[in-house]
Write a protein that holds these residues in place. Structure first.
Motif, PDB file in Angstrom:
ATOM      1  N   PRO A  33       0.817  -1.227   0.000  1.00 29.15           N
ATOM      2  CA  PRO A  33       0.000   0.000   0.000  1.00 29.15           C
ATOM      3  C   PRO A  33       0.846   1.271   0.000  1.00 29.15           C
ATOM      4  N   SER A  34       1.965   1.262   0.717  1.00 30.16           N
ATOM      5  CA  SER A  34       2.822   2.448   0.744  1.00 30.16           C
ATOM      6  C   SER A  34       3.427   2.701  -0.633  1.00 30.16           C
ATOM      7  N   ALA A  35       3.758   1.635  -1.351  1.00 27.46           N
ATOM      8  CA  ALA A  35       4.356   1.789  -2.677  1.00 27.46           C
ATOM      9  C   ALA A  35       3.373   2.431  -3.654  1.00 27.46           C
ATOM     10  N   LEU A  36       2.099   2.057  -3.576  1.00 30.49           N
ATOM     11  CA  LEU A  36       1.102   2.633  -4.468  1.00 30.49           C
ATOM     12  C   LEU A  36       0.935   4.128  -4.211  1.00 30.49           C
ATOM     13  N   ARG A  37       0.864   4.514  -2.955  1.00 26.67           N
ATOM     14  CA  ARG A  37       0.714   5.932  -2.618  1.00 26.67           C
ATOM     15  C   ARG A  37       1.942   6.729  -3.061  1.00 26.67           C
ATOM     16  N   LEU A  38       3.122   6.163  -2.816  1.00 19.69           N
ATOM     17  CA  LEU A  38       4.346   6.882  -3.142  1.00 19.69           C
ATOM     18  C   LEU A  38       4.583   6.961  -4.641  1.00 19.69           C
ATOM     19  N   LEU A 212      16.342   0.763 -14.351  1.00 15.79           N
ATOM     20  CA  LEU A 212      17.020   1.686 -13.443  1.00 15.79           C
ATOM     21  C   LEU A 212      16.004   2.564 -12.714  1.00 15.79           C
ATOM     22  N   TYR A 213      15.429   2.008 -11.693  1.00 17.98           N
ATOM     23  CA  TYR A 213      14.546   2.744 -10.790  1.00 17.98           C
ATOM     24  C   TYR A 213      14.625   2.082  -9.428  1.00 17.98           C
ATOM     25  N   PHE A 214      14.313   2.843  -8.402  1.00 21.11           N
ATOM     26  CA  PHE A 214      14.378   2.332  -7.037  1.00 21.11           C
ATOM     27  C   PHE A 214      13.010   1.863  -6.554  1.00 21.11           C
ATOM     28  N   SER A 215      13.044   0.918  -5.649  1.00 16.72           N
ATOM     29  CA  SER A 215      11.831   0.453  -4.983  1.00 16.72           C
ATOM     30  C   SER A 215      11.129   1.630  -4.320  1.00 16.72           C
ATOM     31  N   ARG A 216       9.800   1.628  -4.401  1.00 14.08           N
ATOM     32  CA  ARG A 216       9.018   2.699  -3.787  1.00 14.08           C
ATOM     33  C   ARG A 216       8.401   2.276  -2.455  1.00 14.08           C
ATOM     34  N   LEU A 217       8.837   1.160  -1.918  1.00 12.38           N
ATOM     35  CA  LEU A 217       8.363   0.751  -0.602  1.00 12.38           C
ATOM     36  C   LEU A 217       8.893   1.722   0.447  1.00 12.38           C
ATOM     37  N   ARG A 218       8.064   2.039   1.422  1.00 14.88           N
ATOM     38  CA  ARG A 218       8.510   2.915   2.505  1.00 14.88           C
ATOM     39  C   ARG A 218       9.302   2.068   3.502  1.00 14.88           C
ATOM     40  N   ARG A 219      10.617   2.210   3.472  1.00 17.34           N
ATOM     41  CA  ARG A 219      11.507   1.380   4.297  1.00 17.34           C
ATOM     42  C   ARG A 219      12.006   2.193   5.489  1.00 17.34           C
TER      43      ARG A 219
END
Length: 265
Positions: A33-38, A212-219
């Motif tokens: 869910p955090s990845a979708l929002r971000l 070349l992109y970073f994970s959008r998970l809120r870590r």
């Protein structure tokens, strides 16, 4: 005995896939869910900032520097990027919603601020990637420094006939008092990377492509593995990654926080 039996499936999975791979799979389920929002925020901010910039900054190499409330360290990082022997580059500083300090006047330097703090390094770096145009992309955090030949060493390998798609150099890890801690230099091995976090994007220079992109998970600090591990291991699935053993990065280590333990030869 019962506890050992109960842990047996987990131990088998770790031996088969690697604990970092398993932890990342868990992250993608729990933090989706955090990845979708971000991702929505990243898209919105990229469009807004691109309109402000007008013509996208373009060069052979784009250096992305994320920052948040480290004005003095940021200025030092920016200077080490601008002082590279490779001059065909643009440097883009992306502030994570805290405001930018005064930075050097240089036509190769661009600085933008997100409208609000995301607390997610991957999103901040992605904005920098998406706002620039270049054949290669390099990454430098606001508390680390490059040696003057960092990009030169990387490009010599990348541009050579039969060269790889990405390289990462060795890191000279430095304690807060300025003394050397060690040198981290580990050849690339995706199987080893399933069990050890020996990769860092401060040393990573890669050909720009869809991987070349970073994970959008809120870590948060407790979430492992970090987004740099995820990027390089995923990038290495379809693209050749090569290690250069020369230390060209001065990486600040805080012994009170997590960092990779490595015993050199």
């Amino acid at each position: 005995m019962m506890r050992r039996i109960a842990r047996a499936p987990w131990e088998l999975l770790k031996r088969t896939f690697g604990w970092l791979v398993l932890f990342e799979a868990r992250n993608k389920v729990l933090l989706a869910p955090s990845a979708l929002r971000l991702r929505r925020l990243e898209d919105t901010e990229t469009r807004r900032l691109a309109a402000d910039l007008g013509e996208p900054p373009a060069a052979l190499v784009a250096t992305v520097i994320p920052t948040h409330r480290r004005p003095d360290a940021l200025r030092a990082a920016v200077r080490s990027a601008l002082d590279q022997s490779v001059t065909d580059q643009v440097v883009i500083v992306v502030d994570d919603g805290a405001g930018l300090p005064e930075l050097p006047a240089d036509p190769r330097l661009f600085a933008v601020s997100l409208a609000r703090n995301t607390g997610t390094a991957g999103v901040v770096r992605n904005v920098g990637i998406r706002l620039t145009r270049s054949r290669y992309v390099a990454f430098l955090d606001d508390d680390n420094l490059w040696e003057p030949d960092h990009l030169e060493q990387a490009l010599a390998a990348l541009e050579a006939p039969g060269g790889p798609d990405a390289v990462y150099t060795a890191l000279r890890r430095v304690l807060p008092d300025g003394t050397d801690h060690d040198v981290l230099s580990v050849p690339f091995d995706r199987r080893r990377a399933a069990r050890e976090a020996f990769l860092d994007t401060n040393a990573f220079v890669a050909r720009r492509n869809r991987s070349l992109y970073f994970s959008r998970l809120r870590r948060t600090p407790e979430v492992l593995p970090r987004e740099d591990w995820e990027l390089v291991r995923r990038y290495g699935r379809r693209h050749e990654v090569r290690h250069l053993p020369r230390p060209t990065v001065r990486y600040l280590v805080n012994p009170a926080s997590f960092y990779t333990v490595w015993d050199g030869p």
